[in-house]
Every structure is written in structure tokens, then in C-alpha cells.
Design a protein around this motif. Structure first.
Motif, PDB file in Angstrom:
ATOM      1  N   SER A  52     -11.443   9.021  -0.147  1.00 45.21           N
ATOM      2  CA  SER A  52     -11.973   7.742   0.301  1.00 45.21           C
ATOM      3  C   SER A  52     -13.296   7.930   1.036  1.00 45.21           C
ATOM      4  N   GLN A  53     -14.046   6.850   1.099  1.00 50.18           N
ATOM      5  CA  GLN A  53     -15.366   6.872   1.712  1.00 50.18           C
ATOM      6  C   GLN A  53     -15.252   7.055   3.225  1.00 50.18           C
ATOM      7  N   LEU A  54     -16.191   7.771   3.818  1.00 52.32           N
ATOM      8  CA  LEU A  54     -16.210   7.901   5.266  1.00 52.32           C
ATOM      9  C   LEU A  54     -16.491   6.537   5.896  1.00 52.32           C
ATOM     10  N   ARG A  55     -15.901   6.310   7.051  1.00 53.09           N
ATOM     11  CA  ARG A  55     -16.099   5.031   7.740  1.00 53.09           C
ATOM     12  C   ARG A  55     -17.579   4.792   8.051  1.00 53.09           C
ATOM     13  N   ILE A  56     -18.263   5.805   8.512  1.00 51.36           N
ATOM     14  CA  ILE A  56     -19.667   5.633   8.869  1.00 51.36           C
ATOM     15  C   ILE A  56     -20.508   5.340   7.636  1.00 51.36           C
ATOM     16  N   ILE A 104      -9.634  -3.603   7.819  1.00 51.72           N
ATOM     17  CA  ILE A 104     -10.088  -2.893   6.619  1.00 51.72           C
ATOM     18  C   ILE A 104      -9.317  -1.590   6.530  1.00 51.72           C
ATOM     19  N   THR A 105      -8.339  -1.544   5.644  1.00 44.53           N
ATOM     20  CA  THR A 105      -7.497  -0.365   5.504  1.00 44.53           C
ATOM     21  C   THR A 105      -7.321  -0.036   4.027  1.00 44.53           C
ATOM     22  N   GLY A 106      -6.819   1.159   3.776  1.00 45.00           N
ATOM     23  CA  GLY A 106      -6.515   1.543   2.405  1.00 45.00           C
ATOM     24  C   GLY A 106      -7.723   1.440   1.503  1.00 45.00           C
ATOM     25  N   LYS A 107      -7.585   0.661   0.437  1.00 51.72           N
ATOM     26  CA  LYS A 107      -8.661   0.504  -0.546  1.00 51.72           C
ATOM     27  C   LYS A 107      -9.540  -0.706  -0.263  1.00 51.72           C
ATOM     28  N   ASP A 108      -9.312  -1.382   0.864  1.00 51.12           N
ATOM     29  CA  ASP A 108     -10.180  -2.503   1.227  1.00 51.12           C
ATOM     30  C   ASP A 108     -11.624  -2.029   1.363  1.00 51.12           C
ATOM     31  N   ARG A 109     -12.567  -2.904   1.013  1.00 53.10           N
ATOM     32  CA  ARG A 109     -13.982  -2.588   1.176  1.00 53.10           C
ATOM     33  C   ARG A 109     -14.537  -3.338   2.381  1.00 53.10           C
ATOM     34  N   SER A 115     -14.825   9.208  15.805  1.00 48.49           N
ATOM     35  CA  SER A 115     -13.752   8.878  14.859  1.00 48.49           C
ATOM     36  C   SER A 115     -14.267   8.139  13.639  1.00 48.49           C
ATOM     37  N   MET A 116     -15.494   7.603  13.700  1.00 47.06           N
ATOM     38  CA  MET A 116     -16.065   6.928  12.540  1.00 47.06           C
ATOM     39  C   MET A 116     -16.472   7.921  11.446  1.00 47.06           C
ATOM     40  N   GLN A 117     -16.389   9.201  11.744  1.00 52.10           N
ATOM     41  CA  GLN A 117     -16.653  10.216  10.732  1.00 52.10           C
ATOM     42  C   GLN A 117     -15.423  10.448   9.851  1.00 52.10           C
ATOM     43  N   SER A 118     -14.317   9.773  10.169  1.00 52.38           N
ATOM     44  CA  SER A 118     -13.086   9.911   9.390  1.00 52.38           C
ATOM     45  C   SER A 118     -13.162   9.082   8.115  1.00 52.38           C
ATOM     46  N   PRO A 119     -12.334   9.424   7.110  1.00 49.91           N
ATOM     47  CA  PRO A 119     -12.274   8.599   5.899  1.00 49.91           C
ATOM     48  C   PRO A 119     -11.714   7.218   6.202  1.00 49.91           C
ATOM     49  N   MET A 120     -12.009   6.257   5.338  1.00 50.49           N
ATOM     50  CA  MET A 120     -11.494   4.900   5.499  1.00 50.49           C
ATOM     51  C   MET A 120      -9.973   4.870   5.444  1.00 50.49           C
ATOM     52  N   SER A 121      -9.374   5.736   4.630  1.00 52.19           N
ATOM     53  CA  SER A 121      -7.922   5.792   4.522  1.00 52.19           C
ATOM     54  C   SER A 121      -7.486   7.245   4.554  1.00 52.19           C
ATOM     55  N   SER A 122      -6.196   7.480   4.441  1.00 56.36           N
ATOM     56  CA  SER A 122      -5.661   8.832   4.497  1.00 56.36           C
ATOM     57  C   SER A 122      -5.939   9.625   3.237  1.00 56.36           C
ATOM     58  N   GLN A 123      -6.479   8.956   2.217  1.00 55.32           N
ATOM     59  CA  GLN A 123      -6.799   9.660   0.981  1.00 55.32           C
ATOM     60  C   GLN A 123      -8.089  10.453   1.153  1.00 55.32           C
ATOM     61  N   ASP A 124      -8.069  11.724   0.783  1.00 55.68           N
ATOM     62  CA  ASP A 124      -9.223  12.591   0.983  1.00 55.68           C
ATOM     63  C   ASP A 124     -10.459  12.106   0.234  1.00 55.68           C
ATOM     64  N   ASN A 184       0.822  -1.211   0.000  1.00 52.50           N
ATOM     65  CA  ASN A 184       0.000   0.000   0.000  1.00 52.50           C
ATOM     66  C   ASN A 184       0.860   1.268   0.000  1.00 52.50           C
ATOM     67  N   CYS A 185       2.171   1.087   0.089  1.00 50.70           N
ATOM     68  CA  CYS A 185       3.123   2.202   0.091  1.00 50.70           C
ATOM     69  C   CYS A 185       4.094   2.040  -1.084  1.00 50.70           C
ATOM     70  N   PRO A 186       4.658   3.142  -1.575  1.00 54.24           N
ATOM     71  CA  PRO A 186       5.643   3.028  -2.660  1.00 54.24           C
ATOM     72  C   PRO A 186       6.855   2.200  -2.229  1.00 54.24           C
ATOM     73  N   LEU A 187       7.234   1.243  -3.082  1.00 56.16           N
ATOM     74  CA  LEU A 187       8.381   0.374  -2.820  1.00 56.16           C
ATOM     75  C   LEU A 187       9.395   0.513  -3.934  1.00 56.16           C
ATOM     76  N   SER A 188      10.613   0.106  -3.625  1.00 59.61           N
ATOM     77  CA  SER A 188      11.598  -0.060  -4.684  1.00 59.61           C
ATOM     78  C   SER A 188      11.182  -1.259  -5.528  1.00 59.61           C
ATOM     79  N   PRO A 189      11.645  -1.359  -6.786  1.00 58.47           N
ATOM     80  CA  PRO A 189      11.308  -2.546  -7.589  1.00 58.47           C
ATOM     81  C   PRO A 189      11.768  -3.823  -6.890  1.00 58.47           C
ATOM     82  N   THR A 190      10.954  -4.875  -6.974  1.00 52.83           N
ATOM     83  CA  THR A 190      11.321  -6.151  -6.369  1.00 52.83           C
ATOM     84  C   THR A 190      12.583  -6.693  -7.023  1.00 52.83           C
ATOM     85  N   GLU A 191      13.561  -7.033  -6.189  1.00 54.77           N
ATOM     86  CA  GLU A 191      14.824  -7.571  -6.692  1.00 54.77           C
ATOM     87  C   GLU A 191      14.899  -9.056  -6.332  1.00 54.77           C
TER      88      GLU A 191
END
Length: 790
Positions: free
Chosen positions: A302-306, A444-449, A291-300, A198-205
Motif C-alpha cells: 500500500s501507498q505510504l501515508r505521506i 481513510i483505511t484499507g484500500k480507501d483513497r 508515523s505518516m511514513q507508515s503505509p496506508m494499510s497493513s499491506q506492504d 475488509n476482513c475475511p467473513l463467513s458467507p452471508t447467511e
């Protein structure tokens, strides 16, 4: 100085923690992690620095050491009270001291104290831990490096001893003065297909041509706005296995670390069965704290948790079987139930619940889950309807052990399925209540539904119960196996089992093999899985299997300083000290006695700041255009007394435009803008749909057109509406089939009963002139989606 709601402050003093570097070594499905906290005192006075950080509750911390100006200091695991006393004594005597302890109220929060860090001095504090990696439904192994520690809600009964009571400064992510780096090495004899994050990585070596070893690293500049997650895909992940590890023969007999230990992995091939139509009391306990009024992820965007919670409850309600019982609770600082007690699932009760779900808000204040749990457990049991409890929470509570204890006390009367919502949810709470009751946990984090994971769990809970679970060992003469893992009473389809055992007796001199068998019963049929393995323990300097086995045992005995029964406290303390695994009763302490400088007044105290995730007040609204085009003129003819949807000519076509989304992954601010949720909302409790304006609006055609096309001599209006709704689901919601599969089954079952056995289909024509211009595509129909008209 910057203030946000009075919580976020920027420190004027330099922060002694400069960076965190993590090295991860993953072999098959076990991770060995080394995390180093690098400190530097840039002030002119000696410091005591305190840092709180999260960790997965399954982690077994086995090592703690410090490197101070080139000198290595190894910590000792001691009784927690003794360690704290020794730490304070060392500081008062002018020694340098380091203390690592687990929070008294939760297994997934740790505090690291660095005492008497001299001006200009540098210290690298390293802790090491091992953990099992959970298996996702798509076969991925999931490793999470927790990076987000949310503020935990403090209630009147909170432990005063909790390190979470420390008023740790909280600052915006972009102002955080320390950095995080991570390198992960992955090894598997089965071959590594890919690594995702879910985070930027270096290419898999890949470190070999056979792709059995790989390395990835976290891209520079990681912000502490999310936990770091790795998804690792092996070529074969379901193969059962047994790994033997040598012990420490010099230890006293009976010592956990003395004899070889075994880790057994099974992935039982449990056949899927049709869910029960009537059994079960389903209670949904939904977090409605602020806190359930927050988005599901840090992306603005994303859907609200509630909002996700409301859609999830609609799907769950629509998917329940006829004849069951249900109730919904919302909780925060207080709680409320939709019904005084669980009610039978009917059209009337479902509609009443749906009306309240649609109005549900994150408006109940804090996060106090214990009181509603106790209320649920006090309710009378319904004969023939075992209680299935679904708990949804972002997990920001401090009374974790009290909650787990309550669930464990009532484990004989229910199963608990738990869901951790958003970054920083308490793994201790979510995993603990599921483990205590024989249920399962999901995060349930990031883009998980939330919707997908909840419906998958409901489907799992509806499966017939696996019974008579037993494990048998067939070992060479003179050797026996002693089980270390708690007894397994429930196995779910798609679940992997990890079992630990200790081998005692005389190890064979020559190469030989052993066998372990897993047996279980499902609806009167007996199933068996077995695996043969070489009886040749291998050395491991970290004693990974022994420590994981100790952690497995500790999780059954250690319920925190306050909540552990007196009969288990001594066992938990001794097990922790024997294995070197930290617990609620122990702490690591390291003292540098060579640093013996007189203390000039009190040490300057520095609490290391933590990041605050700045959350959007509302998600970006994206309007979804009409999801359905027009009904197509066509005809069909069958002379058999049944018809299946896959044999029907295409009744529907989609009219696409540049703004139309077909995968339904886009989030919406209300039910009216989400055609899938809207369609599901209008389904009846028995699985059917009514032919009305509401349905026509979702389908994107007029009610007159649908009515004109209705083959009234073959099927009534509800049957016709149900056919069209199911076709729409397959054409417009196929990417999310896991979310509506159960309610589709209800529609199928209703059609079979409703149609009767005398209907014979005849040629019928559906004339619809003036199809919309543009690109038209036939709606693909799944062979699974079959309606039989008898």
C-alpha cells in the motif's frame, strides 16, 4: 526476548486475557454490541490485569458485568473518583473487583482492570454499547469494530491521569496470545442487498426468504492488524423515519429516561449547485509526524501515508477556485506554514506551494496539533472569504479534549473538515473537531483513497450554505416534543441527519399519527422534508434510543475531566448517572464481596500486551507504462458556432499492453511514475494546460505530433493542450473521476472564456501515420465533459 526499536517485547509470564468474543446486533442504522473479554489466571499468585482497548467515540457504553467461576456480578456506574477509591479499597480488603473507565484524555480509549483474579480462576467480563452507524456516499452503512490501538504521542502537557501513560507491552501481531471472534446479525425491513468487509467473513447467511435478516461472522484466525469493518447495503437507505421508544414511567419527572424518546432520521434531498468561483479561505493542516511514513494499510504494497498526502494536496491545490485564499501547514512536534498568512490563489502562489508539497516529508517528529490550530485561529479573517479548515492526521495524540475545545471556541469563524488516516486513528479527535465546528469527518483505511475523500469534501465545502434549518412537530393534542439533540445549523448535500427528542404529556389512548417537518433555505429557496409516523412507543429492554440521545447530549457537554467548563461538569455527571452511559466523569465498578480471601502481599500486576503493526519502510514499486497511445487521423466539420467534446470524433486511442493499468488504482513511489498525478501537476491555476514537453510526455506522444495536429486557426496552443488533457482524463482516469472533477470544471470554465465568441469550426485533418501496433480502443467521452467554444 525480542526487541524492535526498544518498544516491542514478548512477555515471559502467561497472559491472563485469552480471547475476545463480540456479538453485534444491527437493526436499520443502529448497532447494539456485546463484547466479552475472557480471562484465566494460569499463575500461582493472584493477579491484577489491566487491558487498554479502543472503541469508536460515538459508542454509548451502558452495561458492564463479570461472570466469575459461574457467579454473575453486575457493575454500578459511579462518579469516577469514587469508583477508583472503591476499587482500591475492595482490592485491599481481599475482594475481587472490576473497573471500566474511559480515558481522561480521549473518548475512544478504555481501560479494563480485573483485580484479585485468583490462581486457576476464570472470569468473563462483558461490556455492552450502542451506536449510530454512519452512511457512506455509496449508500452503505459502516460498522467498525476497533481492533487497533496505536501508541498515542505523549507531549509535555499530556494528562498524567491518562490510562495511555500505562507502559502497556506492545508485541508483534503474530505473537499476540489472545484471539478475536465476531458474529453480526443484521435486520432491516427494507431488505439487505449485501454485506462486505475488509476482513475475511463467513458467507452471508440470510435468515428469511425476504432477505430482511442476515448473519455473518469473522473468519477464524483474525489478526489484530486492522479494525474490522462491515459495509451493509440495504435496498432503501434514504427513506426518512421516526422510531418511538417507551421510557421508564416510574422515574422522577424531568428524568431523561422517564418519558418516551424519538429518533428521527432525515436524508435531505439538497440540490447540487455550481460552486462559488471566488469565496473562501482554504487552510490545509497536514500531519507530518513520523508515523505518516507508515503505509496506508497493513499491506506492504500500500501507498505510504505521506505519499498519499502529497498527491492529495496537489489535487486540492489544483481544484481550488480562482480568487480564493489558501495556506498549507505541516505539523509534528513543531509546525511550519508555507506562507506567513493565507495568500490569494494565483499561478505564482500555487506554483510556490506545489514546489514545497513535492519536497514534503514525514520529518517533524511527534503529533502536536494544538499549537498550529491556535496560530491559524489568531490570523485575521479575510472579509468575504469564510475559513474552511482541512485537517489530515493519523490521530495519534493525547490532548484530544484540548484540541476539540480550541476548535469549539472558534466555531463561529470557520468549519473544520477532518480526515483520520490509517488503522487506529483517534475517532474521538477526528469526529470531535468536525462536530465542534459544523464540518464533516472521514476515515481513510484499507484500500480507501485519501485523494477521493478529500476532493469529495472540498466539493462539499464549495457548495452554497444551507441556512435557516428548523424542525417542527405536529403531534396529537396534549403531547409535545422537547429537542435533545444540539441545534443543527449546517446541512451538507448527501448528509443524513439523526435527531433525538423527548415526548412529554399525555400519550393518546387510540392509534393515531404524528408528523415532523424539516425545513431549510438554500440560496433564497425554501425546501421541506416531512415524515408521518404512528404515535405508538415500543418497548426496548436496552433503551437504545434513550441511551443514544443521552450520548448525543454528553458529546456537547463532556469535554474531559480537565477541559469541561465548570458550568457543564455537574450536568454531564448527572446525565451520565441518570442514563447509565459512561462518561469522563464516571466509571463502572463491580465488586465480588463473596471472595474475601486475605491478600498475601501485593497483587502481581499484569498489563495485557497490545499488537504492534509491523510497517514496511517503502511500498512495492510498480511501474506504469505509457498511459496514452497515439493521436488518430480523423476529420470533423461543424457549421455551428460551438463545439462539445462528446461531438468531437475520437482524437486519442489507447495502446494497451500486458503491463498497462487503465484504472490508475496502482500506487507509485513518486509523481513521475503516476501519469494522472503528473498531468494534474502541470495544470495551471486558471484550469488550462500549456502545450509543452511535460504534457507530451504524460500523453505518450511527441510534442511534434501534437503541434502538427494543432488546428491553430481555431484554438491557440493552450486551448489545444487543455482539450487533449481533458480527453486524456476521461479515457485514462475515468475510474477516479471524483478526484479530478473539480479541476475539469475549471478547465471547462477557462475554455468558455478563453475561446471567444467568433470561432467557427471548419473541417480539419489530423494525419498521424504509423499507429502503434496492438489493441486499440476508442476513448469514451462523458456527456458531462463539455467544452463550449464560442
Amino acid at each position: 526476548m525480542v526487541h524492535f526499536y526498544g518498544l516491542l517485547t514478548l512477555q515471559r509470564e502467561p497472559v491472563p486475557l485469552k480471547s475476545i468474543s463480540v456479538s453485534v446486533s444491527i437493526y436499520e442504522f443502529v448497532a447494539d454490541v456485546s463484547a466479552t473479554l475472557n480471562y484465566e489466571n494460569e499463575e500461582k499468585v493472584p493477579l491484577e490485569a489491566v487491558f487498554l482497548f479502543p472503541m469508536d467515540e460515538d459508542s454509548a457504553v451502558y452495561s458492564f458485568e463479570a461472570l466469575v467461576d459461574g457467579k454473575k456480578i453486575v457493575a454500578e456506574l459511579q462518579d469516577k473518583m469514587k469508583a477508583r477509591t472503591n476499587y482500591e479499597k475492595a482490592i485491599s480488603q481481599g475482594h475481587q473487583a472490576f473497573l471500566l473507565e474511559e480515558d481522561s484524555s480521549s473518548r475512544d480509549v478504555f481501560s479494563c482492570n480485573v483485580g484479585n483474579l485468583q490462581p486457576g480462576s476464570k472470569a468473563a467480563v462483558t461490556l455492552k454499547y450502542v451506536q449510530e452507524l454512519p452512511l457512506e456516499t455509496d449508500g452503505a452503512l459502516r460498522f467498525v469494530l476497533p481492533a487497533v490501538l496505536n501508541p498515542r504521542y505523549q507531549f509535555s502537557g499530556s494528562s498524567k491521569d491518562s490510562c495511555l501513560n500505562v507502559k502497556t507491552p506492545i508485541i508483534p501481531v503474530e505473537d499476540l496470545p489472545y484471539t478475536l471472534s465476531m458474529v453480526a446479525t443484521i435486520d432491516s425491513k427494507h431488505g439487505i442487498e449485501k454485506v462486505q468487509s475488509n476482513c475475511p467473513l463467513s458467507p452471508t447467511e440470510y435468515l428469511g426468504e425476504d432477505k430482511t435478516s442476515a448473519q455473518v461472522s469473522l473468519a477464524a484466525g483474525h489478526k489484530f492488524d486492522r479494525d474490522v469493518e462491515l459495509l451493509i447495503y440495504y435496498s432503501e437507505v434514504h427513506t426518512p423515519s421516526v422510531v418511538l421508544e417507551m421510557g421508564m414511567p416510574k422515574m422522577k419527572p424531568g428524568h431523561l429516561m422517564r418519558d418516551p424518546s424519538a429518533m428521527v432520521s432525515f436524508y435531505p434531498n439538497i440540490p447540487e449547485d455550481q460552486p462559488s468561483n471566488t469565496c473562501g479561505e482554504f487552510v490545509f493542516l497536514m500531519d507530518r509526524s513520523g508515523s505518516m511514513q507508515s503505509p496506508m494499510s497493513s499491506q506492504d504494497t500500500s501507498q505510504l501515508r505521506i505519499q498519499a498526502a502529497k498527491e492529495t494536496l496537489i489535487l486540492l491545490l489544483k481544484s481550488l477556485p480562482m480568487g480564493c485564499y489558501f495556506n498549507i501547514y505541516g505539523f509534528g512536534s513543531s509546525y511550519e506554514a508555507y506562507f506567513p498568512k493565507s495568500v490569494k490563489y494565483t499561478q505564482q502562489t500555487m506554483e510556490e506551494a506545489l514546489g514545497r508539497v513535492k519536497l514534503m516529508q514525514a520529518d517533524l517528529g511527534g503529533t502536536e496539533i494544538l499549537a498550529p490550530l491556535q496560530n491559524i485561529y489568531r490570523g485575521p479573517s479575510i472579509p468575504g472569504h469564510p475559513l474552511q479548515l482541512f485537517v489530515f492526521t493519523d490521530g495519534e495524540v493525547t490532548d484530544t479534549f484540548s484540541v476539540i475545545k480550541e476548535v469549539r471556541i472558534n466555531r463561529q469563524k470557520h468549519r473544520c473538515f477532518s480526515f483520520g488516516i490509517g488503522e487506529g486513528a483517534s475517532t474521538s479527535l477526528i469526529k470531535g473537531i468536525a462536530r465542534a465546528s459544523g464540518g464533516t469527518s472521514e476515515f481513510i483505511t484499507g484500500k480507501d483513497r485519501m485523494q477521493s475523500k478529500a476532493l469529495r469534501t472540498l466539493k462539499r465545502s464549495l457548495q452554497p450554505v444551507v441556512e435557516d434549518v428548523s424542525l417542527s412537530w405536529h403531534l396529537p393534542s396534549g403531547l409535545s416534543a422537547k429537542m435533545l439533540s444540539p441545534e443543527q445549523t449546517v446541512i451538507f448535500r448527501g448528509q443524513r441527519l439523526i435527531i433525538y427528542a423527548q415526548l412529554t404529556g399525555r400519550m393518546p389512548a387510540a392509534e393515531t399519527t404524528g408528523k415532523v417537518c424539516l425545513k431549510y433555505t438554500l440560496q433564497g429557496k425554501t425546501f421541506e422534508d416531512k415524515v408521518t409516523f404512528p404515535v405508538q412507543p415500543k418497548p426496548d429492554v436496552n433503551f437504545t434510543i434513550h441511551r443514544l440521545a443521552a450520548k448525543s447530549l454528553l458529546q456537547t457537554k463532556d469535554m474531559g475531566l480537565r477541559d469541561t467548563p465548570a458550568s457543564d461538569k455537574k450536568d454531564a455527571l448527572n446525565l451520565s448517572l441518570e442514563s447509565g452511559i459512561i462518561s469522563s466523569f464516571t466509571a463502572f465498578i463491580a465488586i465480588n464481596k463473596e471472595l474475601n480471601k486475605p491478600v498475601q502481599g501485593p497483587l502481581a500486576h499484569r498489563d495485557i500486551p497490545r499488537p504492534m503493526l509491523l510497517r514496511a519502510s517503502a511500498p512495492l514499486k510498480i511501474r506504469c507504462q505509457s498511459g496514452l497511445g497515439k493521436l488518430k487521423a480523423c476529420s470533423y466539420s461543424y457549421d455551428k458556432p460551438w463545439m462539445s467534446l462528446e461531438k468531437l470524433p475520437c482524437l486519442l486511442e489507447k495502446t494497451h499492453s500486458s503491463t498497462h493499468r487503465t484504472n490508475l488504482e496502482t500506487y507509485h513511489a513518486g509523481f513521475g511514475e503516476n501519469h494522472l498525478v503528473q498531468l494534474i501537476y502541470h495544470q495551471n491555476a486558471n484550469g488550462s494546460w500549456d502545450l509543452n514537453e511535460d504534457l507530451a510526455k504524460v500523453l505518450g506522444v511527441s510534442l511534434e505530433e501534437i503541434t502538427a495536429a494543432h488546428p491553430a486557426e481555431l484554438v491557440d496552443s493552450s486551448g489545444w493542450a487543455t482539450i487533449l488533457a481533458v480527453i486524456w482524463l476521461h479515457g485514462n482516469g475515468k475510474d477516479l473521476k471524483c478526484e479530478w472533477e473539480l479541476l475539469e470544471r475549471k478547465a471547462m470554465a477557462w475554455m468558455r472564456v478563453h475561446a471567444g465568441r467568433s470561432t467557427i469550426l471548419r473541417p480539419v485533418s489530423f494525419p498521424f501515420p504509423g499507429l502503434a501496433e496492438g489493441y486499440h480502443k476508442r476513448v469514451p467521452l462523458s456527456p458531462v465533459s463539455t467544452i463550449l467554444l464560442y
